[in-house]
Design a protein around this motif. Structure first.
Motif, PDB file in Angstrom:
ATOM      1  N   HIS A 143       3.399   7.673 -13.408  1.00  0.00           N
ATOM      2  CA  HIS A 143       1.935   8.223 -13.241  1.00  0.00           C
ATOM      3  C   HIS A 143       0.860   7.418 -14.127  1.00  0.00           C
ATOM      4  O   HIS A 143       1.531   7.018 -15.249  1.00  0.00           O
ATOM      5  CB  HIS A 143       1.701   9.573 -13.577  1.00  0.00           C
ATOM      6  CG  HIS A 143       2.305  10.689 -12.845  1.00  0.00           C
ATOM      7  ND1 HIS A 143       2.361  11.121 -11.531  1.00  0.00           N
ATOM      8  CD2 HIS A 143       3.546  11.127 -12.975  1.00  0.00           C
ATOM      9  CE1 HIS A 143       3.011  11.846 -11.387  1.00  0.00           C
ATOM     10  NE2 HIS A 143       4.049  11.750 -11.894  1.00  0.00           N
ATOM     11  N   HIS A 146      -1.785  12.404 -16.239  1.00  0.00           N
ATOM     12  CA  HIS A 146      -0.797  13.558 -16.523  1.00  0.00           C
ATOM     13  C   HIS A 146      -0.413  13.509 -18.088  1.00  0.00           C
ATOM     14  O   HIS A 146       0.767  13.729 -18.365  1.00  0.00           O
ATOM     15  CB  HIS A 146       0.471  13.315 -15.729  1.00  0.00           C
ATOM     16  CG  HIS A 146       0.704  13.670 -14.262  1.00  0.00           C
ATOM     17  ND1 HIS A 146       0.926  14.739 -13.860  1.00  0.00           N
ATOM     18  CD2 HIS A 146       0.034  13.080 -13.290  1.00  0.00           C
ATOM     19  CE1 HIS A 146       0.569  14.598 -12.511  1.00  0.00           C
ATOM     20  NE2 HIS A 146       0.131  13.807 -12.174  1.00  0.00           N
ATOM     21  N   ASP A 153       0.961  17.654  -9.821  1.00  0.00           N
ATOM     22  CA  ASP A 153       1.251  17.397  -8.367  1.00  0.00           C
ATOM     23  C   ASP A 153       1.763  18.684  -7.854  1.00  0.00           C
ATOM     24  O   ASP A 153       2.775  19.238  -8.444  1.00  0.00           O
ATOM     25  CB  ASP A 153       2.078  16.236  -8.356  1.00  0.00           C
ATOM     26  CG  ASP A 153       1.544  15.108  -8.830  1.00  0.00           C
ATOM     27  OD1 ASP A 153       0.190  14.968  -9.048  1.00  0.00           O
ATOM     28  OD2 ASP A 153       2.537  14.020  -9.158  1.00  0.00           O
ATOM     29  N   HIS A 241      -0.476   9.849  -2.911  1.00  0.00           N
ATOM     30  CA  HIS A 241      -0.994  11.298  -2.602  1.00  0.00           C
ATOM     31  C   HIS A 241      -0.833  11.413  -1.078  1.00  0.00           C
ATOM     32  O   HIS A 241      -1.758  12.103  -0.684  1.00  0.00           O
ATOM     33  CB  HIS A 241      -2.339  11.355  -3.112  1.00  0.00           C
ATOM     34  CG  HIS A 241      -2.370  11.405  -4.729  1.00  0.00           C
ATOM     35  ND1 HIS A 241      -2.556  10.175  -5.151  1.00  0.00           N
ATOM     36  CD2 HIS A 241      -2.126  12.315  -5.706  1.00  0.00           C
ATOM     37  CE1 HIS A 241      -2.417  10.539  -6.657  1.00  0.00           C
ATOM     38  NE2 HIS A 241      -2.365  11.643  -6.912  1.00  0.00           N
ATOM     39  N   HIS A 244       1.749  14.870  -1.409  1.00  0.00           N
ATOM     40  CA  HIS A 244       1.112  16.173  -2.509  1.00  0.00           C
ATOM     41  C   HIS A 244      -0.161  16.010  -2.981  1.00  0.00           C
ATOM     42  O   HIS A 244      -0.607  15.025  -2.687  1.00  0.00           O
ATOM     43  CB  HIS A 244       2.072  15.893  -3.750  1.00  0.00           C
ATOM     44  CG  HIS A 244       1.793  14.515  -4.867  1.00  0.00           C
ATOM     45  ND1 HIS A 244       2.406  13.480  -4.483  1.00  0.00           N
ATOM     46  CD2 HIS A 244       0.891  14.452  -5.558  1.00  0.00           C
ATOM     47  CE1 HIS A 244       1.891  12.619  -5.476  1.00  0.00           C
ATOM     48  NE2 HIS A 244       0.898  13.124  -5.924  1.00  0.00           N
ATOM     49  N   HIS A 246      -2.819  16.217  -6.206  1.00  0.00           N
ATOM     50  CA  HIS A 246      -2.765  16.089  -7.357  1.00  0.00           C
ATOM     51  C   HIS A 246      -4.126  17.033  -7.926  1.00  0.00           C
ATOM     52  O   HIS A 246      -5.273  16.467  -7.739  1.00  0.00           O
ATOM     53  CB  HIS A 246      -3.048  14.588  -7.747  1.00  0.00           C
ATOM     54  CG  HIS A 246      -3.294  14.382  -9.369  1.00  0.00           C
ATOM     55  ND1 HIS A 246      -2.467  13.460 -10.212  1.00  0.00           N
ATOM     56  CD2 HIS A 246      -4.043  15.126 -10.445  1.00  0.00           C
ATOM     57  CE1 HIS A 246      -2.841  13.651 -11.338  1.00  0.00           C
ATOM     58  NE2 HIS A 246      -3.748  14.484 -11.634  1.00  0.00           N
TER      59      HIS A 246
HETATM   60 ZN   LIG Z   1      -0.550  13.339  -9.931  1.00  0.00          ZN
END
Ligand SMILES: [Zn+2]
Length: 328
Positions: A143, A146, A153, A241, A244, A246
């Motif tokens: 990442h 984060h 996520d 992405h 998932h 974010h």
């Molecule tokens: Zn993320």
């Protein structure tokens, strides 16, 4: 002056110079260019280890009151708290990464959001991917952001109706909801519940942004075009992405050194600005799975408070959980 004396003098000068030049050539030792003992301060900083190596070594959060420090892609986390690995409506994945830490507001958000999302979608619960390291900071892989304990996520794959083993949590792959061409959602893996899942996240007041693949944003624009899409402005397209979402929280009030992200532009984002994500040049860019890397950042790239935080003692509350059996 006698002319022969002048000639002899000149001859001697030439001989002496030649001898000197020869002896110099014999004893000449080049000075080392990078003498490690003579590093300048600048060089020392250049050669310092990446901050990601220093932060990932810390297995426990720092003492001190909880505080997000710096900016989502360049900062750290004081007094981080751990999200329990398993809850009634959530399970944390990839436990070996030790990234289920965050600012208390992120942990509280997830404990509240998990049952809410489960109820709205009809899922058993949610699978949670990376949050932050115990002290936040850059990550050795995966990442760009984060780093300050406010990013998480969350997988599109619903939580199964049983507790996954540690090995399963390492090995199971998320379900990719984007088609191979990157321009549409995948009819086989995408479901209307995914819209509900994203909307539920974006509707929470503490949520700053929800990042999804551009093909997902495009699908949301299609199905939500006739609805009140005030939540849609928070849902922004980004690389990767595709398995998932974010979720990024706003800077908490207890964190004066947390730098807020510029507010999202108004509107639902279903305009021409979306088109450039589907140009060939953008579709060809292979950004790592999660949207970049912070592995190369040095401590000097972070707020100075992050260096102090790295060297701070561990939080006594977290150390207590380390006695006897390790946490996992
Ligand atoms: Zn993320």
């Amino acid at each position: 002056m006698n002319r022969s004396l002048t000639v002899v003098t000149a001859f001697l000068v030439v001989v002496i110079y030649a001898a000197a030049a020869k002896s110099t050539a014999l004893v000449h030792v080049p000075l080392p260019r990078n003498n490690p003992l003579k590093q300048t301060e600048h060089e020392k900083k250049q050669n310092s280890p990446p901050a990601s190596a220093l932060f990932s070594e810390k297995k426990l959060p720092s003492a001190g009151r909880p505080m997000a420090i710096g900016y989502y892609p360049s900062g750290c986390l004081q007094g981080g708290v751990e999200l329990p690995m398993t809850g009634p409506t959530w399970q944390v994945m990839r436990l070996s990464r030790n990234r289920n830490w965050g600012h208390p507001e992120l942990v509280q958000f997830l404990e509240r959001f998990a049952p809410l999302a489960a109820k709205a979608t009809g899922w058993k619960g949610i699978l949670i991917g990376d949050m932050a390291q115990p002290r936040g900071g850059p990550l050795p892989f995966g990442h760009k952001s984060h780093q300050i304990g406010l990013d998480v996520d969350i997988w599109f794959m619903p939580m199964p109706d049983r507790v996954l083993s540690k090995a399963e949590r390492e090995d199971i792959l998320g379900s990719n909801v984007v088609a191979a061409d990157g321009k549409h959602v995948n009819d086989k893996t995408w479901s209307p519940a995914d819209v509900t899942f994203i909307r539920t996240a974006a509707e929470q007041p503490e949520v700053e942004r929800v990042l999804v693949n551009a093909a997902i944003k495009k699908e949301l624009c299609r199905v939500e075009s006739k609805n009140d899409g005030s939540w849609m402005s928070k849902v922004r397209p980004w690389y990767g992405h595709d398995d998932h979402i974010h979720v990024r929280l706003k800077c908490p009030v207890d964190s004066p050194n947390c730098r807020a992200q510029p507010p999202v532009p108004g509107g639902d984002g279903c305009d021409k600005s979306l088109d450039h994500w589907f140009t060939d040049s953008i579709l060809r860019i292979k950004i790592p799975e999660f949207g970049g890397s912070s592995a190369g950042l040095k401590l000097k790239d972070l707020p100075p408070a992050c260096t102090a935080l790295l060297n701070a003692p561990a939080s006594p509350a977290s150390a207590a959980t380390e006695e006897g059996e390790p946490r996992r």
